[in-house]
Design an enzyme around this catalytic site. Structure first.
Site, PDB file in Angstrom:
ATOM      1  N   GLU A 101      13.304   8.417  19.250  1.00  0.00           N
ATOM      2  CA  GLU A 101      13.076   7.011  19.239  1.00  0.00           C
ATOM      3  C   GLU A 101      11.455   6.374  19.261  1.00  0.00           C
ATOM      4  OE1 GLU A 101      16.301   4.729  19.809  1.00  0.00           O
ATOM      5  OE2 GLU A 101      17.753   6.387  19.408  1.00  0.00           O
TER       6      GLU A 101
HETATM    7  C1  LIG Z   1      17.111  16.031  21.118  1.00  0.00           C
HETATM    8  C2  LIG Z   1      16.520  14.782  19.732  1.00  0.00           C
HETATM    9  C3  LIG Z   1      16.765  14.363  18.727  1.00  0.00           C
HETATM   10  C4  LIG Z   1      16.962  13.765  18.112  1.00  0.00           C
HETATM   11  N1  LIG Z   1      17.481  12.745  17.147  1.00  0.00           N
HETATM   12  C5  LIG Z   1      17.188  12.009  16.075  1.00  0.00           C
HETATM   13  C6  LIG Z   1      18.170  11.856  15.496  1.00  0.00           C
HETATM   14  O1  LIG Z   1      19.377  11.839  15.788  1.00  0.00           O
HETATM   15  N2  LIG Z   1      17.957  11.157  14.195  1.00  0.00           N
HETATM   16  C7  LIG Z   1      16.481  11.138  13.424  1.00  0.00           C
HETATM   17  O2  LIG Z   1      16.695  10.932  12.463  1.00  0.00           O
HETATM   18  N3  LIG Z   1      15.703  12.128  14.448  1.00  0.00           N
HETATM   19  C8  LIG Z   1      15.894  11.985  15.698  1.00  0.00           C
HETATM   20  N4  LIG Z   1      15.394  12.604  15.894  1.00  0.00           N
HETATM   21  C9  LIG Z   1      13.337  13.288  15.927  1.00  0.00           C
HETATM   22  C10 LIG Z   1      13.083  12.189  16.809  1.00  0.00           C
HETATM   23  O3  LIG Z   1      12.854  10.925  16.264  1.00  0.00           O
HETATM   24  C11 LIG Z   1      10.488  12.624  16.633  1.00  0.00           C
HETATM   25  O4  LIG Z   1      11.156  13.864  17.267  1.00  0.00           O
HETATM   26  C12 LIG Z   1      10.216  11.815  16.509  1.00  0.00           C
HETATM   27  O5  LIG Z   1      10.364  10.795  15.988  1.00  0.00           O
HETATM   28  C13 LIG Z   1       8.431  12.102  16.507  1.00  0.00           C
HETATM   29  O6  LIG Z   1       8.230  12.957  15.987  1.00  0.00           O
HETATM   30  P1  LIG Z   1       8.393  14.471  15.129  1.00  0.00           P
HETATM   31  O7  LIG Z   1       8.687  14.811  16.573  1.00  0.00           O
HETATM   32  O8  LIG Z   1       7.644  14.540  13.958  1.00  0.00           O
HETATM   33  O9  LIG Z   1       6.755  14.319  16.743  1.00  0.00           O
HETATM   34  P2  LIG Z   1       5.558  14.429  15.756  1.00  0.00           P
HETATM   35  O10 LIG Z   1       5.303  12.764  14.485  1.00  0.00           O
HETATM   36  O11 LIG Z   1       4.855  15.290  14.152  1.00  0.00           O
HETATM   37  O12 LIG Z   1       3.899  13.529  16.608  1.00  0.00           O
HETATM   38  C14 LIG Z   1       3.705  14.825  17.143  1.00  0.00           C
HETATM   39  C15 LIG Z   1       2.722  14.387  18.317  1.00  0.00           C
HETATM   40  O13 LIG Z   1       2.407  13.132  17.713  1.00  0.00           O
HETATM   41  C16 LIG Z   1       1.443  11.745  18.247  1.00  0.00           C
HETATM   42  N5  LIG Z   1       1.291  11.281  17.052  1.00  0.00           N
HETATM   43  C17 LIG Z   1       2.004  11.237  16.116  1.00  0.00           C
HETATM   44  N6  LIG Z   1       1.322  10.133  15.206  1.00  0.00           N
HETATM   45  C18 LIG Z   1       0.593   9.270  16.514  1.00  0.00           C
HETATM   46  C19 LIG Z   1      -0.377   8.206  15.805  1.00  0.00           C
HETATM   47  N7  LIG Z   1      -0.602   7.733  15.153  1.00  0.00           N
HETATM   48  N8  LIG Z   1      -0.849   8.246  17.670  1.00  0.00           N
HETATM   49  C20 LIG Z   1      -0.915   8.860  17.945  1.00  0.00           C
HETATM   50  N9  LIG Z   1      -0.019   9.257  18.481  1.00  0.00           N
HETATM   51  C21 LIG Z   1       0.541  10.139  17.355  1.00  0.00           C
HETATM   52  C22 LIG Z   1       2.762  11.478  18.730  1.00  0.00           C
HETATM   53  O14 LIG Z   1       3.281  10.620  19.705  1.00  0.00           O
HETATM   54  C23 LIG Z   1       3.530  13.095  18.948  1.00  0.00           C
HETATM   55  O15 LIG Z   1       2.876  13.597  20.185  1.00  0.00           O
HETATM   56  C24 LIG Z   1      15.680  13.744  17.610  1.00  0.00           C
HETATM   57  C25 LIG Z   1      14.679  14.512  18.071  1.00  0.00           C
HETATM   58  C26 LIG Z   1      14.730  15.553  19.360  1.00  0.00           C
HETATM   59  C27 LIG Z   1      13.753  16.048  20.386  1.00  0.00           C
END
Ligand SMILES: Cc1cc2nc3c(=O)[nH]c(=O)nc-3n(C[C@H](O)[C@H](O)[C@H](O)COP(=O)(O)OP(=O)(O)OC[C@H]3O[C@@H](n4cnc5c(N)ncnc54)[C@H](O)[C@@H]3O)c2cc1C
Length: 303
Positions: free
Chosen positions: A287
């Protein structure tokens, strides 16, 4: 925690129809959604578009209608990390209808039995084992135009508003998780005897419990504050981000400290402390990660 997350994810899936659906869409879709007869999945994230949802590549290509409104769309692309994928009855899906910045996304409620929708194998996660999370693939999935929620291009605004509300659910669930860890630790500290007295009689440990209580109390206060603003129809986006950040960081700290209070027992599966700790971690990630919450909060403050 999986149940709490399931409820909040499902609520997210109903949010677009509830807030911007037409009366016909609300009449057709809301009874099943709100009664819980129909389970939803919220399809926003993609393998290459997580925090940066504006970079999503899943497309919805309009069909029919000539110069007027489209009669249908074809969805093609891939979503990642989708809770309830493979179990849900419908998929609230965000897809690109144009390349216009900020107004390129649209929202669709896709039925589970639409031809061309398939699922990846469930992710093997650290915790939340009752929450099935998989990729969702769309291979030219036909979606009737009556299932587009809101106007073309309104998708980003809908997704962000839904997440504001969803963050209250995650903050509430994280607060409950932290409270459970605190209750477990406080009970154990009064029973476990070392040096001829309960470990809670040591100020070093009692103060840890005091800090846990302070963290749980602040977590609860921030999400209730944001929820009251929402109920009153006032702006609550910044407060929801503060609540999500405060409550989930509190959950991480309090569950980690609960493992410490239980000592070696906390590191075993005989007590739920280790599970609470594993479940707390994901609340800082989904989220909107807690870095993204800080982005939202700082933009509000510095605006
Ligand atoms: C168990 C689980 C359930 C989920 N359920 C859903 C769901 O039902 N529907 C859905 O749509 N998604 C879902 N998600 C996805 C979740 O919302 C994403 O994992 C999350 O938004 C982060 O995206 P990412 O994993 O691609 O990380 P990334 O965006 O690749 O980020 C990696 C790291 O970089 C940091 N970062 C990225 N950009 C910046 C910035 N501008 N400034 C500082 N730091 C930054 C992040 O904070 C993080 O620490 C789920 C994830 C999990 C693990």
């Amino acid at each position: 925690m999986s149940v709490a997350v399931g409820v909040t994810v499902h609520s997210l899936t109903a949010y677009p129809v509830t807030t911007v659906g037409t009366p016909e869409q609300q009449e057709a879709l809301l009874p099943g959604m709100l009664s819980g007869d129909q389970l939803g999945a919220y399809c926003l994230s993609e393998p290459l578009a997580g925090s940066d949802i504006g970079s999503m590549t899943t497309r919805a290509v309009a069909e029919g209608g000539g110069d007027g409104e489209p009669t249908a769309y074809r969805l093609r692309g891939r979503k990642a990390w989708i809770s309830h994928a493979g179990h849900a009855d419908y998929y609230t899906t965000f897809a690109r209808t144009s390349d216009e910045e900020g107004r390129g996304l649209s929202c669709f409620v896709v039925p589970a039995d639409a031809p061309g929708i398939t699922f990846g194998t469930p992710e093997r996660k650290m915790g939340l084992h009752c929450d099935t999370v998989r990729e969702v693939m769309y291979d030219d999935v036909p979606v009737d135009a009556s299932r587009r929620i809101g106007a073309e291009g309104q998708g980003m605004a809908i997704a962000l508003a839904a997440l504001d509300a969803g963050r209250l659910g995650i903050a509430a669930a994280a607060t409950g998780l932290a409270q459970s860890a605190l209750d477990l630790a406080a009970g154990y500290a009064q029973e476990r005897q070392q040096f001829g007295r309960p470990i809670a009689a040591n100020q070093g440990l009692a103060f840890l419990i005091a800090d846990m209580e302070a963290a749980v109390t602040s977590a609860r206060a921030t999400y209730l504050h944001a929820a009251r603003l929402k109920d009153a129809g006032r702006a609550f986006s910044k407060e929801a981000a503060v609540a999500k950040l405060t409550a989930t960081d509190a959950a991480m700290r309090v569950t980690t400290d609960a493992v410490q209070v239980l000592g070696g027992a906390g590191y075993t599966e005989d007590f739920p402390a280790e599970r609470y700790m594993r479940e707390a971690k994901v609340t800082q990630i989904f989220e909107g990660t807690n870095q993204i919450q800080r982005l939202v909060i700082s933009r509000h403050v510095l605006r």
